[in-house]
Scaffold this motif. Structure first.
Motif, PDB file in Angstrom:
ATOM      1  N   SER A  66     -56.239  17.993   6.884  1.00  0.00           N
ATOM      2  CA  SER A  66     -56.975  17.266   7.910  1.00  0.00           C
ATOM      3  C   SER A  66     -56.029  16.712   8.949  1.00  0.00           C
ATOM      4  O   SER A  66     -55.147  15.939   8.626  1.00  0.00           O
ATOM      5  N   TRP A  67     -56.205  17.136  10.170  1.00  0.00           N
ATOM      6  CA  TRP A  67     -55.406  16.614  11.260  1.00  0.00           C
ATOM      7  C   TRP A  67     -56.330  15.765  12.110  1.00  0.00           C
ATOM      8  O   TRP A  67     -57.199  16.282  12.803  1.00  0.00           O
ATOM      9  N   ILE A  68     -56.163  14.446  12.056  1.00  0.00           N
ATOM     10  CA  ILE A  68     -57.011  13.535  12.803  1.00  0.00           C
ATOM     11  C   ILE A  68     -56.252  13.167  14.067  1.00  0.00           C
ATOM     12  O   ILE A  68     -55.281  12.430  14.030  1.00  0.00           O
ATOM     13  N   PHE A  69     -56.692  13.687  15.195  1.00  0.00           N
ATOM     14  CA  PHE A  69     -55.971  13.470  16.430  1.00  0.00           C
ATOM     15  C   PHE A  69     -56.732  12.475  17.283  1.00  0.00           C
ATOM     16  O   PHE A  69     -57.841  12.752  17.715  1.00  0.00           O
ATOM     17  N   LEU A  70     -56.144  11.343  17.558  1.00  0.00           N
ATOM     18  CA  LEU A  70     -56.745  10.425  18.505  1.00  0.00           C
ATOM     19  C   LEU A  70     -56.278  10.847  19.879  1.00  0.00           C
ATOM     20  O   LEU A  70     -55.129  10.696  20.235  1.00  0.00           O
ATOM     21  N   ARG A 127     -53.377  16.649   3.325  1.00  0.00           N
ATOM     22  CA  ARG A 127     -52.281  16.446   4.269  1.00  0.00           C
ATOM     23  C   ARG A 127     -52.902  15.905   5.559  1.00  0.00           C
ATOM     24  O   ARG A 127     -53.670  16.604   6.226  1.00  0.00           O
ATOM     25  N   LEU A 128     -52.564  14.683   5.916  1.00  0.00           N
ATOM     26  CA  LEU A 128     -53.228  13.968   7.014  1.00  0.00           C
ATOM     27  C   LEU A 128     -52.253  13.763   8.164  1.00  0.00           C
ATOM     28  O   LEU A 128     -51.138  13.269   7.969  1.00  0.00           O
ATOM     29  N   ARG A 129     -52.685  14.113   9.382  1.00  0.00           N
ATOM     30  CA  ARG A 129     -51.823  14.046  10.559  1.00  0.00           C
ATOM     31  C   ARG A 129     -52.560  13.346  11.699  1.00  0.00           C
ATOM     32  O   ARG A 129     -53.741  13.635  11.941  1.00  0.00           O
ATOM     33  N   PHE A 130     -51.873  12.481  12.404  1.00  0.00           N
ATOM     34  CA  PHE A 130     -52.486  11.706  13.489  1.00  0.00           C
ATOM     35  C   PHE A 130     -51.649  11.856  14.756  1.00  0.00           C
ATOM     36  O   PHE A 130     -50.461  11.560  14.756  1.00  0.00           O
ATOM     37  N   ALA A 141     -51.820  -0.984   0.095  1.00  0.00           N
ATOM     38  CA  ALA A 141     -50.781  -0.524   1.017  1.00  0.00           C
ATOM     39  C   ALA A 141     -50.618   0.989   0.882  1.00  0.00           C
ATOM     40  O   ALA A 141     -50.835   1.563  -0.184  1.00  0.00           O
ATOM     41  N   PHE A 142     -50.255   1.633   1.987  1.00  0.00           N
ATOM     42  CA  PHE A 142     -49.971   3.065   1.970  1.00  0.00           C
ATOM     43  C   PHE A 142     -48.944   3.355   3.058  1.00  0.00           C
ATOM     44  O   PHE A 142     -48.749   2.566   3.984  1.00  0.00           O
ATOM     45  N   ALA A 143     -48.285   4.473   2.945  1.00  0.00           N
ATOM     46  CA  ALA A 143     -47.185   4.806   3.852  1.00  0.00           C
ATOM     47  C   ALA A 143     -47.668   5.686   4.990  1.00  0.00           C
ATOM     48  O   ALA A 143     -48.467   6.607   4.792  1.00  0.00           O
ATOM     49  N   VAL A 144     -47.167   5.404   6.197  1.00  0.00           N
ATOM     50  CA  VAL A 144     -47.370   6.264   7.366  1.00  0.00           C
ATOM     51  C   VAL A 144     -45.982   6.625   7.894  1.00  0.00           C
ATOM     52  O   VAL A 144     -45.208   5.740   8.264  1.00  0.00           O
ATOM     53  N   ILE A 145     -45.678   7.900   7.902  1.00  0.00           N
ATOM     54  CA  ILE A 145     -44.351   8.386   8.289  1.00  0.00           C
ATOM     55  C   ILE A 145     -44.397   8.956   9.701  1.00  0.00           C
ATOM     56  O   ILE A 145     -45.372   9.607  10.090  1.00  0.00           O
ATOM     57  N   SER A 146     -43.341   8.715  10.461  1.00  0.00           N
ATOM     58  CA  SER A 146     -43.229   9.272  11.814  1.00  0.00           C
ATOM     59  C   SER A 146     -41.879   9.951  11.997  1.00  0.00           C
ATOM     60  O   SER A 146     -40.860   9.475  11.496  1.00  0.00           O
ATOM     61  N   GLU A 147     -41.906  11.063  12.724  1.00  0.00           N
ATOM     62  CA  GLU A 147     -40.669  11.712  13.152  1.00  0.00           C
ATOM     63  C   GLU A 147     -40.257  11.120  14.505  1.00  0.00           C
ATOM     64  O   GLU A 147     -41.077  10.569  15.236  1.00  0.00           O
ATOM     65  N   SER A 148     -38.995  11.266  14.842  1.00  0.00           N
ATOM     66  CA  SER A 148     -38.537  10.844  16.155  1.00  0.00           C
ATOM     67  C   SER A 148     -39.272  11.627  17.239  1.00  0.00           C
ATOM     68  O   SER A 148     -39.526  12.824  17.095  1.00  0.00           O
ATOM     69  N   ARG A 149     -39.625  10.954  18.323  1.00  0.00           N
ATOM     70  CA  ARG A 149     -40.308  11.633  19.418  1.00  0.00           C
ATOM     71  C   ARG A 149     -39.456  12.767  19.980  1.00  0.00           C
ATOM     72  O   ARG A 149     -39.987  13.738  20.527  1.00  0.00           O
ATOM     73  N   ALA A 150     -38.152  12.648  19.820  1.00  0.00           N
ATOM     74  CA  ALA A 150     -37.248  13.661  20.378  1.00  0.00           C
ATOM     75  C   ALA A 150     -37.203  14.929  19.542  1.00  0.00           C
ATOM     76  O   ALA A 150     -36.729  15.967  20.018  1.00  0.00           O
ATOM     77  N   PRO A 186     -49.972  12.549   1.709  1.00  0.00           N
ATOM     78  CA  PRO A 186     -48.990  12.222   2.750  1.00  0.00           C
ATOM     79  C   PRO A 186     -49.673  12.015   4.102  1.00  0.00           C
ATOM     80  O   PRO A 186     -50.548  12.790   4.487  1.00  0.00           O
ATOM     81  N   ILE A 187     -49.263  10.964   4.794  1.00  0.00           N
ATOM     82  CA  ILE A 187     -49.839  10.624   6.097  1.00  0.00           C
ATOM     83  C   ILE A 187     -48.702  10.571   7.119  1.00  0.00           C
ATOM     84  O   ILE A 187     -47.733   9.844   6.935  1.00  0.00           O
TER      85      ILE A 187
END
Length: 425
Positions: free
Chosen positions: A410-414, A269-272, A113-122, A79-80
């Motif tokens: 792994s949390w990859i933070f830019l 588990r990958l986080r950006f 192809a792969f999925a990148v999921i985002s939560e609402s900024r709020a 999961p990304i």
């Protein structure tokens, strides 16, 4: 962008005031200088250098952990997630293209192809907890608050003597009547040119090496006070992310002990996200501290500020949160006598790094999982995110190798960098 346009206008005035002197001290590039970003109306995107860094990081991660990334891609296995900011999701895509390169059928690079999921900024309390924490937001905006706005003048006061000293030296060296604000803007330009244009012979060349070291220290002071160990709320906001780490490791241990078939459960588990996520998380797990300092933050005691050059210091912004900065928490399993013991290893920017909270108990990069939970996580997880961040909360007043198992968190933070305009890392 606006600051650099204002700097161009200011340099014109300074040069006009000395044009009769025909000074040979003044660098030629200053005459007629214009910001390279003049006319650019939008910024914030991931630039090509950043794309390459994340793509190569994805490749290196797969090579470093071949046992974890030998399964076919599935969103439940890898999961990304990224914040709802285009630069962060672009970072996730660049990393994923490297991580899964050669595993698909798209183009000559055999991408997939792969999925990148985002939560609402709020509501993204996992990766943008600083946006969801009402206490933190109010304290940023309220001049009378006990935290950020009240800290900013003190940060400026701490930086002021150093900036004044450097300003005086630059006036003598170059014969221009620079102000402290001019020096601040020239330092900002130096960082932009060095990081985005690979140019160090213009703005950066105005400063001596020792002055560069002092200016870097002033930047480090600001980050330490406003985003790091300077206030406990800075990092305690990150407890939802720490909870997620513990939960994901416990799930991995259960999968191992239940003897689930690899490929039937989550492997990584990958986080950006951003520097505002990486910095607090690094503080939560006690990076860039010595043992006594970790005990101080557990007791809500203030830490000493980063030492001024030429004294050595651990806290450096270029190390704590560089371009494409990342933390990887890796769970290992060691089996002996038909029983398994689990260990956590932290890699910061791909290199093993000690956690101050366990230095008295473990003389190794590998920390027993139960020790990690007890010494690193538990003291922070006793704090509830909603209680910390509710308006009524007064938390803001506080100053503050075994065989590899089937898991890597792994949390990859830019950090907010590697964009068209950035000021740091």
């Amino acid at each position: 962008m606006k600051e650099l346009d204002a700097l161009a206008t200011r340099l014109e005035v300074l040069l006009e005031n000395v044009k009769e002197q025909r000074s040979t001290l003044i660098p030629a590039w200053l005459r007629g200088w214009k910001s390279p970003w003049t006319g650019k109306h939008k910024g914030g995107e991931l630039i090509s250098e950043g794309e390459n860094e994340l793509f190569e990081l994805g490749i290196r991660t797969r090579e470093k952990f071949p046992q974890l990334f030998n399964e076919d891609y599935h969103p439940d296995i890898y999961p990304i997630k990224a914040t709802q900011v285009s630069r962060a999701s672009a970072s996730a895509v660049a990393f994923g293209m490297g991580l899964f390169s050669g595993r698909g059928n798209l183009g000559t690079g055999r991408h997939r192809a792969f999925a990148v999921i985002s939560e609402s900024r709020a509501s993204d309390s996992m990766l943008r907890f600083h946006d969801c924490c009402q206490n933190y937001k109010i304290l940023k905006l309220t001049v009378s608050s006990a935290f950020r706005k009240s800290q900013e003048p003190s940060v400026d006061k701490l930086k002021e003597p150093t900036l004044n000293e450097i300003t005086q030296e630059l006036v003598k060296r170059w014969g221009l009547n620079f102000t402290r604000q001019d020096v601040s803007s020239l330092w900002f330009l130096c960082k932009q040119e060095a990081s985005l244009l690979n140019t160090t012979d213009q703005a950066c060349a105005l400063f001596s090496p020792s002055e560069v070291g002092l200016l870097e220290w002033t930047d480090d002071l600001e980050v330490f006070i406003l985003k790091g160990y300077g206030n406990s709320l800075n990092y305690r906001m990150g407890v939802p992310l720490l909870e997620d780490v513990i939960q994901s490791m416990e799930q991995a241990i259960k999968a191992e002990e239940d003897e689930l078939v690899p490929g039937s459960y989550e492997m990584a588990r990958l986080r950006f996200a951003h520097a505002e996520t990486l910095l607090p998380f690094s503080c939560l797990i006690g990076l860039f501290l010595d043992g006594p300092e970790f005990e101080q933050i557990l007791k809500e005691q203030p830490l000493q500020l980063p030492a001024k050059p030429p004294q050595k210091r651990i806290w450096r912004g270029s190390t704590v949160a560089p371009f494409a900065g990342n933390n990887m928490l890796v769970l290992y399993s060691c089996t002996a006598n038909n029983t398994s013991e689990y260990f956590v290893r932290v890699l910061h920017n791909e290199h093993p790094i000690p956690m101050a909270g366990i230095s008295l108990f473990v003389n190794s990069d590998f920390c027993p999982f139960e020790v990690f939970k007890e010494r690193i996580a538990a003291p922070h997880l006793k704090h509830d995110y909603n209680a910390l961040c509710s308006v009524e909360s007064d938390q803001s007043q506080q100053i503050a190798p075994p065989s590899l198992f089937s898991r890597i968190m792994s949390w990859i933070f830019l950090a907010d960098a590697r964009q068209t305009q950035k000021s740091e890392l």
